[in-house]
Design a protein around this motif. Structure first.
Motif, PDB file in Angstrom:
ATOM      1  N   LYS A   1       1.107  -1.481  -0.027  1.00 27.70           N
ATOM      2  CA  LYS A   1      -0.227   0.160   0.131  1.00 27.70           C
ATOM      3  C   LYS A   1       0.712   1.275   0.066  1.00 27.70           C
ATOM      4  O   LYS A   1       0.826   2.061  -0.352  1.00 27.70           O
ATOM      5  CB  LYS A   1      -1.089  -0.168   1.462  1.00 27.70           C
ATOM      6  N   LYS A   2       2.108   1.138   0.671  1.00 23.88           N
ATOM      7  CA  LYS A   2       3.007   2.217   0.593  1.00 23.88           C
ATOM      8  C   LYS A   2       3.523   2.721  -0.600  1.00 23.88           C
ATOM      9  O   LYS A   2       3.167   3.934  -1.584  1.00 23.88           O
ATOM     10  CB  LYS A   2       4.282   2.003   1.417  1.00 23.88           C
ATOM     11  N   LEU A   3       3.938   1.307  -1.165  1.00 21.36           N
ATOM     12  CA  LEU A   3       4.003   1.782  -3.009  1.00 21.36           C
ATOM     13  C   LEU A   3       2.925   1.979  -4.172  1.00 21.36           C
ATOM     14  O   LEU A   3       3.367   3.526  -4.635  1.00 21.36           O
ATOM     15  CB  LEU A   3       4.849   0.236  -3.095  1.00 21.36           C
ATOM     16  N   ARG A   4       2.152   2.219  -3.310  1.00 24.18           N
ATOM     17  CA  ARG A   4       0.933   1.817  -3.740  1.00 24.18           C
ATOM     18  C   ARG A   4       0.819   3.869  -3.917  1.00 24.18           C
ATOM     19  O   ARG A   4       0.097   4.013  -4.659  1.00 24.18           O
ATOM     20  CB  ARG A   4      -0.114   1.221  -3.743  1.00 24.18           C
ATOM     21  N   ALA A   5       0.596   3.886  -3.164  1.00 26.58           N
ATOM     22  CA  ALA A   5       0.878   5.480  -2.630  1.00 26.58           C
ATOM     23  C   ALA A   5       1.817   6.212  -2.757  1.00 26.58           C
ATOM     24  O   ALA A   5       1.189   7.506  -3.433  1.00 26.58           O
ATOM     25  CB  ALA A   5       0.864   6.016  -1.135  1.00 26.58           C
ATOM     26  N   THR A   6       2.209   6.128  -2.837  1.00 27.03           N
ATOM     27  CA  THR A   6       3.693   6.526  -3.661  1.00 27.03           C
ATOM     28  C   THR A   6       3.417   6.499  -4.893  1.00 27.03           C
ATOM     29  O   THR A   6       3.619   7.453  -6.006  1.00 27.03           O
ATOM     30  CB  THR A   6       5.161   5.248  -3.620  1.00 27.03           C
ATOM     31  N   ALA A   7       2.632   5.602  -6.158  1.00 26.59           N
ATOM     32  CA  ALA A   7       2.765   5.686  -7.513  1.00 26.59           C
ATOM     33  C   ALA A   7       1.459   6.095  -7.660  1.00 26.59           C
ATOM     34  O   ALA A   7       1.816   7.180  -8.823  1.00 26.59           O
ATOM     35  CB  ALA A   7       1.932   4.509  -7.897  1.00 26.59           C
ATOM     36  N   ALA A   8       0.219   6.479  -6.857  1.00 28.92           N
ATOM     37  CA  ALA A   8      -0.312   7.621  -6.978  1.00 28.92           C
ATOM     38  C   ALA A   8      -0.227   8.597  -6.932  1.00 28.92           C
ATOM     39  O   ALA A   8      -1.084  10.069  -7.713  1.00 28.92           O
ATOM     40  CB  ALA A   8      -1.631   6.908  -5.889  1.00 28.92           C
ATOM     41  N   GLN A   9       0.387   9.297  -5.753  1.00 29.12           N
ATOM     42  CA  GLN A   9       0.975  10.254  -5.895  1.00 29.12           C
ATOM     43  C   GLN A   9       2.622  10.664  -7.099  1.00 29.12           C
ATOM     44  O   GLN A   9       2.427  12.264  -7.829  1.00 29.12           O
ATOM     45  CB  GLN A   9       2.743  10.700  -4.987  1.00 29.12           C
ATOM     46  N   THR A  10       2.617   9.997  -7.531  1.00 30.62           N
ATOM     47  CA  THR A  10       3.991  10.528  -8.393  1.00 30.62           C
ATOM     48  C   THR A  10       2.708  10.543  -9.697  1.00 30.62           C
ATOM     49  O   THR A  10       3.391  11.191 -11.037  1.00 30.62           O
ATOM     50  CB  THR A  10       4.689   9.372  -8.733  1.00 30.62           C
ATOM     51  N   ILE A  11       1.864   9.888 -10.198  1.00 27.00           N
ATOM     52  CA  ILE A  11       1.175  10.455 -11.730  1.00 27.00           C
ATOM     53  C   ILE A  11       0.378  11.262 -11.247  1.00 27.00           C
ATOM     54  O   ILE A  11       0.355  12.051 -11.635  1.00 27.00           O
ATOM     55  CB  ILE A  11       0.186   9.110 -11.655  1.00 27.00           C
ATOM     56  N   ALA A  12      -0.269  11.687  -9.451  1.00 25.64           N
ATOM     57  CA  ALA A  12      -1.327  13.122 -10.098  1.00 25.64           C
ATOM     58  C   ALA A  12       0.306  14.154 -10.094  1.00 25.64           C
ATOM     59  O   ALA A  12      -0.106  15.016 -10.264  1.00 25.64           O
ATOM     60  CB  ALA A  12      -1.056  12.843  -8.448  1.00 25.64           C
ATOM     61  N   ALA A  13       1.282  14.084  -9.246  1.00 26.31           N
ATOM     62  CA  ALA A  13       1.789  15.191  -9.287  1.00 26.31           C
ATOM     63  C   ALA A  13       1.615  15.583 -11.237  1.00 26.31           C
ATOM     64  O   ALA A  13       2.610  16.904 -11.251  1.00 26.31           O
ATOM     65  CB  ALA A  13       3.231  14.962  -8.673  1.00 26.31           C
ATOM     66  N   GLU A  14       1.869  14.642 -11.687  1.00 29.04           N
ATOM     67  CA  GLU A  14       2.420  15.095 -13.174  1.00 29.04           C
ATOM     68  C   GLU A  14       1.000  14.684 -14.413  1.00 29.04           C
ATOM     69  O   GLU A  14       0.638  15.466 -15.020  1.00 29.04           O
ATOM     70  CB  GLU A  14       3.131  14.531 -14.005  1.00 29.04           C
ATOM     71  N   ALA A  15       0.452  14.908 -13.721  1.00 32.07           N
ATOM     72  CA  ALA A  15      -1.504  14.897 -14.106  1.00 32.07           C
ATOM     73  C   ALA A  15      -1.799  16.192 -14.364  1.00 32.07           C
ATOM     74  O   ALA A  15      -1.953  17.374 -12.969  1.00 32.07           O
ATOM     75  CB  ALA A  15      -2.632  14.063 -13.241  1.00 32.07           C
ATOM     76  N   THR A  16      -1.934  16.494 -15.293  1.00 33.72           N
ATOM     77  CA  THR A  16      -2.789  18.045 -15.815  1.00 33.72           C
ATOM     78  C   THR A  16      -4.157  18.264 -15.800  1.00 33.72           C
ATOM     79  O   THR A  16      -4.676  18.959 -16.087  1.00 33.72           O
ATOM     80  CB  THR A  16      -2.555  19.179 -17.372  1.00 33.72           C
ATOM     81  N   ASN A  17      -5.093  17.063 -15.698  1.00 32.25           N
ATOM     82  CA  ASN A  17      -6.260  16.786 -14.910  1.00 32.25           C
ATOM     83  C   ASN A  17      -6.665  17.075 -13.795  1.00 32.25           C
ATOM     84  O   ASN A  17      -6.068  16.281 -13.480  1.00 32.25           O
ATOM     85  CB  ASN A  17      -7.055  15.228 -15.981  1.00 32.25           C
ATOM     86  N   PRO A  18      -6.924  18.418 -13.543  1.00 34.26           N
ATOM     87  CA  PRO A  18      -7.640  17.621 -12.009  1.00 34.26           C
ATOM     88  C   PRO A  18      -8.396  16.916 -11.158  1.00 34.26           C
ATOM     89  O   PRO A  18      -7.813  16.700  -9.955  1.00 34.26           O
ATOM     90  CB  PRO A  18      -8.224  19.629 -11.937  1.00 34.26           C
ATOM     91  N   ASN A  19      -9.439  16.301 -11.994  1.00 34.71           N
ATOM     92  CA  ASN A  19      -9.741  15.305 -11.489  1.00 34.71           C
ATOM     93  C   ASN A  19      -8.667  13.850 -10.999  1.00 34.71           C
ATOM     94  O   ASN A  19      -9.317  13.994  -9.995  1.00 34.71           O
ATOM     95  CB  ASN A  19     -11.166  15.135 -12.176  1.00 34.71           C
ATOM     96  N   LYS A  20      -8.702  13.650 -11.894  1.00 36.89           N
ATOM     97  CA  LYS A  20      -7.223  12.626 -12.272  1.00 36.89           C
ATOM     98  C   LYS A  20      -6.500  12.950 -10.727  1.00 36.89           C
ATOM     99  O   LYS A  20      -6.400  12.201 -10.002  1.00 36.89           O
ATOM    100  CB  LYS A  20      -7.018  12.213 -13.256  1.00 36.89           C
ATOM    101  N   ARG A  21      -5.904  14.021 -10.743  1.00 38.68           N
ATOM    102  CA  ARG A  21      -4.866  14.627  -9.947  1.00 38.68           C
ATOM    103  C   ARG A  21      -5.674  14.335  -8.754  1.00 38.68           C
ATOM    104  O   ARG A  21      -4.738  13.669  -7.482  1.00 38.68           O
ATOM    105  CB  ARG A  21      -4.430  15.548 -10.176  1.00 38.68           C
ATOM    106  N   ASN A  22      -6.115  14.894  -8.167  1.00 43.05           N
ATOM    107  CA  ASN A  22      -7.412  14.838  -7.193  1.00 43.05           C
ATOM    108  C   ASN A  22      -7.472  13.997  -6.449  1.00 43.05           C
ATOM    109  O   ASN A  22      -7.714  13.571  -5.100  1.00 43.05           O
ATOM    110  CB  ASN A  22      -8.385  15.880  -6.644  1.00 43.05           C
ATOM    111  N   TYR A  23      -7.832  13.131  -7.299  1.00 40.07           N
ATOM    112  CA  TYR A  23      -8.400  11.568  -7.036  1.00 40.07           C
ATOM    113  C   TYR A  23      -7.334  10.250  -6.366  1.00 40.07           C
ATOM    114  O   TYR A  23      -7.495  10.469  -5.756  1.00 40.07           O
ATOM    115  CB  TYR A  23      -9.755  10.605  -8.649  1.00 40.07           C
ATOM    116  N   PHE A  24      -6.488  10.780  -7.718  1.00 39.44           N
ATOM    117  CA  PHE A  24      -4.989  10.179  -7.069  1.00 39.44           C
ATOM    118  C   PHE A  24      -4.249  10.832  -6.055  1.00 39.44           C
ATOM    119  O   PHE A  24      -4.518   9.701  -4.930  1.00 39.44           O
ATOM    120  CB  PHE A  24      -4.234   9.884  -8.187  1.00 39.44           C
ATOM    121  N   LEU A  25      -4.917  11.798  -5.580  1.00 36.86           N
ATOM    122  CA  LEU A  25      -4.052  12.169  -4.327  1.00 36.86           C
ATOM    123  C   LEU A  25      -4.776  12.184  -3.090  1.00 36.86           C
ATOM    124  O   LEU A  25      -4.433  11.212  -2.008  1.00 36.86           O
ATOM    125  CB  LEU A  25      -4.109  14.303  -4.470  1.00 36.86           C
ATOM    126  N   ALA A  26      -6.189  12.128  -3.697  1.00 35.21           N
ATOM    127  CA  ALA A  26      -6.836  10.905  -2.164  1.00 35.21           C
ATOM    128  C   ALA A  26      -6.570   9.923  -1.711  1.00 35.21           C
ATOM    129  O   ALA A  26      -6.871   9.593  -1.321  1.00 35.21           O
ATOM    130  CB  ALA A  26      -8.436  11.710  -2.755  1.00 35.21           C
TER     131      ALA A  26
END
Ligand SMILES: [Zn+2]
Length: 571
Positions: free
Chosen positions: A420-445
């Motif tokens: 889960k920790k690594l999954r969170a890292t993946a989600a945060q990394t994708i979010a950091a580059e996401a230019t769609n705020p829906n995706k970005r916020n969903y992944f960070l959340a």
């Protein structure tokens, strides 16, 4: 009291509501964005708090919470189109509007049911003895009740993610169609419509000639407002300055994409000179027709090309790799993918016409998530190897792949906390580059939720006033979908309810379903209650044990029988 906790099922907050990325043929699932993070940051300027006006008696508040609120000046009163996302924002907006014209508000028009357009209403309603009319399409209340009712838990949860309401302030750039979601600032102020219509409605309020047209698009109940004497159009959420949300990732009933194009065409037929969308800034002059045209073309392109490729037998995951907006359209500032995306739209269009089955036989009855994970892990030489693959993916910044591997490890229950920790890292990394705020916020959340210390918070407290705006039938529908089959046997058990309003309802438990009806005989248990008391009890504002013990809710038998009955509807 366990009941109280379990029965708070309504009103977390439906928010509801409701660019251009060229997708390229690629081997992985990552989106190749034509828009950059800098562009998304710049997009925030669209939501600068300001009252816009063209000197024609129409004023629009942009940037106060997620949706705009529009005031039209009349002779002895004004009207409000969309009441903003909260009574908190409504009051701030009204204070600005009053500086321009302090006449009373005679009517509020909902362009559609979403909370960012309707939750500010009770502020205006409570302001005047002479209550403003609330005008909407005839189906608006139905959709609102459904979101406040049976779908509330999941829509609230996914909305919280999509709008990033639980994120630290510094992580939120914007929410695509507004700066932030303001609903948490005050109680939900939805008021039921007092005037509704089916296809169109022409009326004059405070000397303003108003035409309303049903215009399905972002929602089925959407309408647009046409002010013929001012050549001004209020399109609701059928157009705003980002690619349209033909599908929303917080979850929605299917959005009829062809109907959306038709609605934009109907707007074009009026040749409007002013456009006041309910999100992002207004437009005037030739830009109005140009924008309406390019917007409808983009939607039609995605719709038509999806169907063309569907008819060739391609599966949704193939079609999303094959469709990109034509350059002429993609360059429009109105079609950057800051809210909806072409890829999510394609899948939704496919699903709308053909349903969930892609047509691929391996996807009709696939292995269960667990079985598939087991085979996958065996193939790579065991669970430990699978975990090493996850670590490798993270190291290589192959983050979407990391998410997909972590799905399998979680299914296998292998090294779950590390996974889960690594999954969170993946989600945060994708979010950091996401230019769609829906995706970005969903992944960070989602990354936040993966933290073992995460505690979910209720975004909105429910209030007695709001319960009053929701029909008793919706409360019975909520009970029906909360029946826990493990808590009951299959035998028939009937509870009859008589409310102070004269309303009678019966729940018959049978075959592990709760049938709601008006039958009034052979009751195993009879309940008498004030309507509002019953709603407050179900919503957790009153403790069931106290309402029964004090006789506020009467039963003809053992009071424990009613408490036991309520227990059937808890997890
Ligand atoms: Zn909206």
């Amino acid at each position: 009291m366990r009941f109280q906790k379990y029965f708070i099922f309504i009103f977390l907050l439906p928010l509801i509501i409701s660019c251009s990325d060229e997708t390229e043929m690629e081997s992985n699932n990552q989106m190749e964005h034509s828009s950059s993070l800098e562009e998304l940051i710049k997009h925030t300027e669209e939501f600068k708090k300001e009252i816009y006006s063209y000197g024609n008696g129409i004023h629009v508040a942009v940037g106060y919470g997620i949706a705009n609120s529009i005031m039209v000046e009349g002779i002895d009163g004004n009207i409000i189109i969309d009441a903003s996302d909260s009574t908190y924002e409504a009051e701030i907006i009204h204070n600005q509007f009053k500086k321009i014209n302090s006449n009373p508000i005679k009517a509020i028009i909902y362009t559609h049911n979403h909370g960012d357009h309707t939750f500010g209403t009770s502020y205006y309603y409570n302001l005047y003895e002479d209550k403003p009319q609330v005008i909407a399409h005839e189906s608006t209340d139905y959709y609102m009740e459904r979101i406040l009712g049976i779908l509330n838990p999941i829509i609230s949860k996914r909305s919280t993610r999509m709008f990033g309401t639980a994120l630290p302030e510094e992580q939120l750039i914007n929410v695509g169609i507004g700066p932030y979601l303001g609903v948490g600032n005050s109680p939900v102020g939805y008021i039921k419509p007092t005037i509704t219509f089916q296809d169109n409605l022409k009326l004059t309020i405070a000397g303003i000639d108003i035409e309303l047209y049903h215009a399905p698009g972002e929602t089925n109940d959407q309408l647009f407002v046409w002010l013929p004497n001012k050549k001004a159009l209020m399109p609701g959420d059928n157009i705003y300055r980002t690619f349209p949300n033909l599908y929303t990732i917080r979850g929605t009933t299917h959005r009829e994409v062809k109907g959306w194009v038709d609605s934009l065409d109907q707007m074009r037929s009026f040749n409007p000179q002013y456009l006041f969308p309910s999100h992002t800034r207004p437009l005037q002059g030739t830009a109005v027709m140009e924008t309406l045209t390019i917007y409808r073309d983009a939607i039609q392109y995605v719709h038509d090309q999806t169907i063309r490729l569907m008819n060739k037998g391609y599966y949704p995951d193939q079609i999303i790799e094959m469709i990109q907006l034509p350059k002429e359209v993609a360059s429009s500032p109105f079609l950057k993918e800051f809210y909806g995306t072409v890829r999510w739209s394609v899948k939704s269009i496919f699903n709308g016409y053909l349903g969930w089955f892609s047509g691929n036989i391996s996807e009709l009855d696939p292995l269960s998530r667990l079985e598939e994970a087991k085979r996958f892990s065996t193939m790579v030489g065991g669970e430990q190897n699978l975990f090493s693959e996850l670590e490798k993916a993270i190291k290589n910044q192959d983050m979407q792949w990391a998410l997909q591997i972590s799905d399998r490890l979680i299914a296998l229950d292998f090294q779950v906390s590390k996974t889960k920790k690594l999954r969170a890292t993946a989600a945060q990394t994708i979010a950091a580059e996401a230019t769609n705020p829906n995706k970005r916020n969903y992944f960070l959340a989602t990354a936040l939720e993966l933290n073992p210390n995460f505690e979910s918070t209720t975004l909105l407290p429910n209030t007695k006033e709001l319960l009053n705006e929701i029909s008793m039938d919706m409360f019975f529908d909520i009970l029906s979908v909360r029946l826990n089959p493990e808590k009951i046997d299959s035998s028939q058990y009937r509870v009859c309810f008589a409310f102070s309003s004269g309303l009678k309802r019966t729940i018959t438990l049978r075959n592990k379903v709760a049938e709601v009806s008006s039958i009034d005989s052979e009751c195993n248990l009879e309940i008498e209650s004030d309507d509002q008391v019953f709603k407050e009890t179900l919503a957790g504002l009153r403790k069931p044990i106290i309402t029964v013990a004090s006789g506020t809710i009467n039963t003809n038998g053992e009071s424990t029988a009613f408490l036991r009955f309520l227990g059937y509807f808890t997890d």
